[in-house]
Design an enzyme around this catalytic site. Structure first.
Site, PDB file in Angstrom:
ATOM      1  N   TYR A 158       0.862  -1.184   0.000  1.00 20.61           N
ATOM      2  CA  TYR A 158       0.000   0.000   0.000  1.00 20.61           C
ATOM      3  C   TYR A 158       0.894   1.229   0.000  1.00 20.61           C
ATOM      4  O   TYR A 158       1.855   1.308   0.768  1.00 20.61           O
ATOM      5  CB  TYR A 158      -0.885   0.004   1.251  1.00 20.61           C
ATOM      6  CG  TYR A 158      -1.750   1.246   1.389  1.00 20.61           C
ATOM      7  CD1 TYR A 158      -2.808   1.491   0.500  1.00 20.61           C
ATOM      8  CD2 TYR A 158      -1.513   2.176   2.401  1.00 20.61           C
ATOM      9  CE1 TYR A 158      -3.598   2.623   0.630  1.00 20.61           C
ATOM     10  CE2 TYR A 158      -2.307   3.311   2.539  1.00 20.61           C
ATOM     11  CZ  TYR A 158      -3.356   3.529   1.644  1.00 20.61           C
ATOM     12  OH  TYR A 158      -4.142   4.653   1.773  1.00 20.61           O
TER      13      TYR A 158
ATOM     14  N   ASP B  79       9.353   2.688  -0.562  1.00 23.38           N
ATOM     15  CA  ASP B  79       8.340   3.330   0.261  1.00 23.38           C
ATOM     16  C   ASP B  79       8.602   2.907   1.703  1.00 23.38           C
ATOM     17  O   ASP B  79       8.191   1.841   2.141  1.00 23.38           O
ATOM     18  CB  ASP B  79       6.942   2.914  -0.195  1.00 23.38           C
ATOM     19  CG  ASP B  79       5.852   3.588   0.643  1.00 23.38           C
ATOM     20  OD1 ASP B  79       6.194   4.238   1.655  1.00 23.38           O
ATOM     21  OD2 ASP B  79       4.669   3.454   0.280  1.00 23.38           O
TER      22      ASP B  79
ATOM     23  N   LYS C 278       4.856   8.847   8.739  1.00 27.78           N
ATOM     24  CA  LYS C 278       4.631   8.234  10.047  1.00 27.78           C
ATOM     25  C   LYS C 278       5.659   8.683  11.099  1.00 27.78           C
ATOM     26  O   LYS C 278       5.533   9.764  11.644  1.00 27.78           O
ATOM     27  CB  LYS C 278       4.528   6.719   9.877  1.00 27.78           C
ATOM     28  CG  LYS C 278       3.308   6.392   8.972  1.00 27.78           C
ATOM     29  CD  LYS C 278       2.860   4.973   8.956  1.00 27.78           C
ATOM     30  CE  LYS C 278       1.493   4.885   8.268  1.00 27.78           C
ATOM     31  NZ  LYS C 278       1.453   4.121   7.039  1.00 27.78           N
TER      32      LYS C 278
HETATM   33  C1  LIG Z   1       0.715   4.590   5.718  1.00 26.27           C
HETATM   34  C2  LIG Z   1       1.412   4.335   4.448  1.00 26.27           C
HETATM   35  C3  LIG Z   1       1.283   5.199   3.344  1.00 26.27           C
HETATM   36  C4  LIG Z   1       0.295   6.318   3.318  1.00 26.27           C
HETATM   37  O1  LIG Z   1       0.570   7.301   4.254  1.00 26.27           O
HETATM   38  P1  LIG Z   1      -0.620   8.325   4.658  1.00 26.27           P
HETATM   39  O2  LIG Z   1       0.071   9.300   5.541  1.00 26.27           O
HETATM   40  O3  LIG Z   1      -1.674   7.520   5.321  1.00 26.27           O
HETATM   41  O4  LIG Z   1      -1.101   8.938   3.389  1.00 26.27           O
HETATM   42  C5  LIG Z   1       2.068   4.969   2.244  1.00 26.27           C
HETATM   43  N1  LIG Z   1       2.928   3.942   2.199  1.00 26.27           N
HETATM   44  C6  LIG Z   1       3.066   3.093   3.225  1.00 26.27           C
HETATM   45  C7  LIG Z   1       4.051   1.971   3.128  1.00 26.27           C
HETATM   46  C8  LIG Z   1       2.298   3.250   4.372  1.00 26.27           C
HETATM   47  O5  LIG Z   1       2.419   2.349   5.360  1.00 26.27           O
END
Ligand SMILES: *Cc1c(COP(=O)(O)O)cnc(C)c1O
Length: 433
Positions: free
Chosen positions: A148, A243, A271
């Protein structure tokens, strides 16, 4: 063991919310659809615990989905935020703290020389994809099923039918023409990646990957997988984008790339780097990042980007993470929890696999450790829903979906970990009976 049952006030909060908020929530997983029942409304959080509006206390394993790595409302973080807030919430102009947080990020991650702060992980991946397309002059992106990357149109794609590897929209409102720019492969399957690259490599701007997959539980890259992606990108002149929105400063200082020794071209963060404020970033070598405006032709901007309050939260959080032994201690707690969950399940005859790194942990209701999305789907998600509620009733706040990772913080002491393990012993017995 205290049992949390009275959630009357949560119920009335939800009723009120549903009248004016879509599904009563602002992010779908919070609606508890994957586990059944109604969402519990939180009032406050402190250290390893969250407290609901009815006064029930839970040991928290969500950690606001990762950011709360030093525990909730850590005093030095709160103080830094309060001090920044008192001087103005946002200027829409440069402030000193932006460079300070960027120095920490670039200092921690060798592949990152220049940083651009944004407000969410979604923005980070969206912007990194735009930059990858600009830098290569190519349109296509390879992503992995079950990874994701936020709700970016081109990344909200599902596998097409049959052998076709082109993406199909995985959400209403994503135009097929956009979804088709994304090529899909199974996680940990280099042969599929190599086949896709052999056919489309010259049109592929980037391969985008979570270096540990944390949005389908916790799936580690198989031996050689990330190295193989690096090699495929090098063969075809594509960019490798990690990511690390979830794994960054969560599994190790910097991110998983500091452990696995595969160097991506671009890195997405979020995060933890905002410590609970809406802060995310993308970064990479000077030569690439200089193609972003105002230095280059790739446009990207943000009214609230780099605001002093978010920067202060990030700086104060990472200051704690940087202290010697921080990640070793965190990993010790996480490993103890993983062992405890596994033996609790074993004691009840429930098949369970766990995986962990740093302060990130996954459990799969399955006899064999998942390697990809198909494996994650094959886990027993109905049983997870029952386990979730058994734990909630015993004061443990798990992510409300079997596809999510769990997060341990520095504030999780022995008592907190013990409470989770004891609840799990009872919880697994309950669902097995
Ligand atoms: C949480 C997450 C996102 C999205 O981040 P948001 O701040 O919720 O838009 C993208 N990539 C990864 C791997 C994530 O865990």
């Amino acid at each position: 063991m205290a049992v949390n049952r009275n959630r009357d006030k949560s119920a009335s909060c939800f009723e009120r919310a549903c009248r004016v908020l879509v599904g009563g929530v602002n992010s779908p997983v919070r609606a508890f659809r994957a586990v059944g029942g109604e969402p519990v409304f939180l009032d406050h959080a402190e250290g390893a615990y969250v407290f609901d509006v009815d006064g029930n206390r839970y040991v928290d394993l969500v950690g606001t989905w990762g950011p709360a790595i030093v525990g909730h409302a850590e005093p030095s973080v709160v103080e830094a935020v309060q001090q920044a807030a008192a001087k103005g919430l946002s200027f829409g102009a440069c402030c000193e703290a932006e460079a300070e947080l960027a120095e920490v990020v670039a200092g921690a991650i060798p592949s990152v020389e220049l940083v651009r702060f944004v407000n969410s992980g979604t923005e980070a991946t969206m912007s990194a994809m735009r930059l990858a397309r600009a830098a290569t002059g190519r349109a296509k992106v390879v992503k992995f099923l079950g990874c994701y990357h936020g709700h970016v149109d081109a990344l909200l794609v599902a596998a097409g039918s049959g052998a076709a590897s082109f993406g199909e929209p995985d959400s209403a409102g994503v135009p097929p023409a956009v979804a088709e720019t994304t090529l899909l492969a199974a996680y940990n399957d280099l042969a599929v990646v190599d086949a896709i690259m052999a056919e489309h490599g010259d049109d592929v701007a980037a391969i985008l990957v979570e270096p540990i997959a944390g949005n389908m539980g916790f799936i580690k890259p198989a031996e050689g997988f990330l190295e193989g992606l690096r090699a495929a990108c090098d063969r075809h002149g594509s960019l490798l984008v990690f990511d690390e929105v979830m794994t960054g400063f969560r599994v190790a200082w910097g991110g998983y790339q500091n452990i696995c020794n595969v160097r991506p071209d671009l890195t997405c963060l979020g995060k933890v780097i905002g410590g609970g404020m809406p802060v995310a970033a993308y970064g990479g070598p000077r030569s690439l990042m200089e193609q972003v405006s105002p230095l280059g032709p790739t446009y990207q901007a943000g009214t609230l980007s780099g605001n002093p309050v978010g920067m202060a939260a990030g700086i104060a959080t990472l200051r704690i993470c940087r202290s010697p032994g921080f990640y070793d201690a965190l990993q010790g707690k996480t490993a103890r929890l993983a062992d405890g969950l596994r033996s609790a399940a074993e004691g009840a005859g429930v098949p369970l696999c766990t995986g962990s790194r740093g302060g990130m942990l996954g459990m799969a209701l399955s006899a064999k450790a998942p390697r990809n999305f198909a494996d994650a789907q094959a886990c027993d998600h109905a049983v997870f829903g029952k386990f979730f509620h058994a734990m909630l009733d015993r004061g443990v706040w798990l992510p409300p979906s079997g596809y999510e990772a769990m997060f341990v913080s520095a504030a999780h002491d022995d008592a907190a970990i013990t409470q989770i393990i004891e609840a799990a012993q009872q919880g697994f017995r309950q669902i097995a009976s």
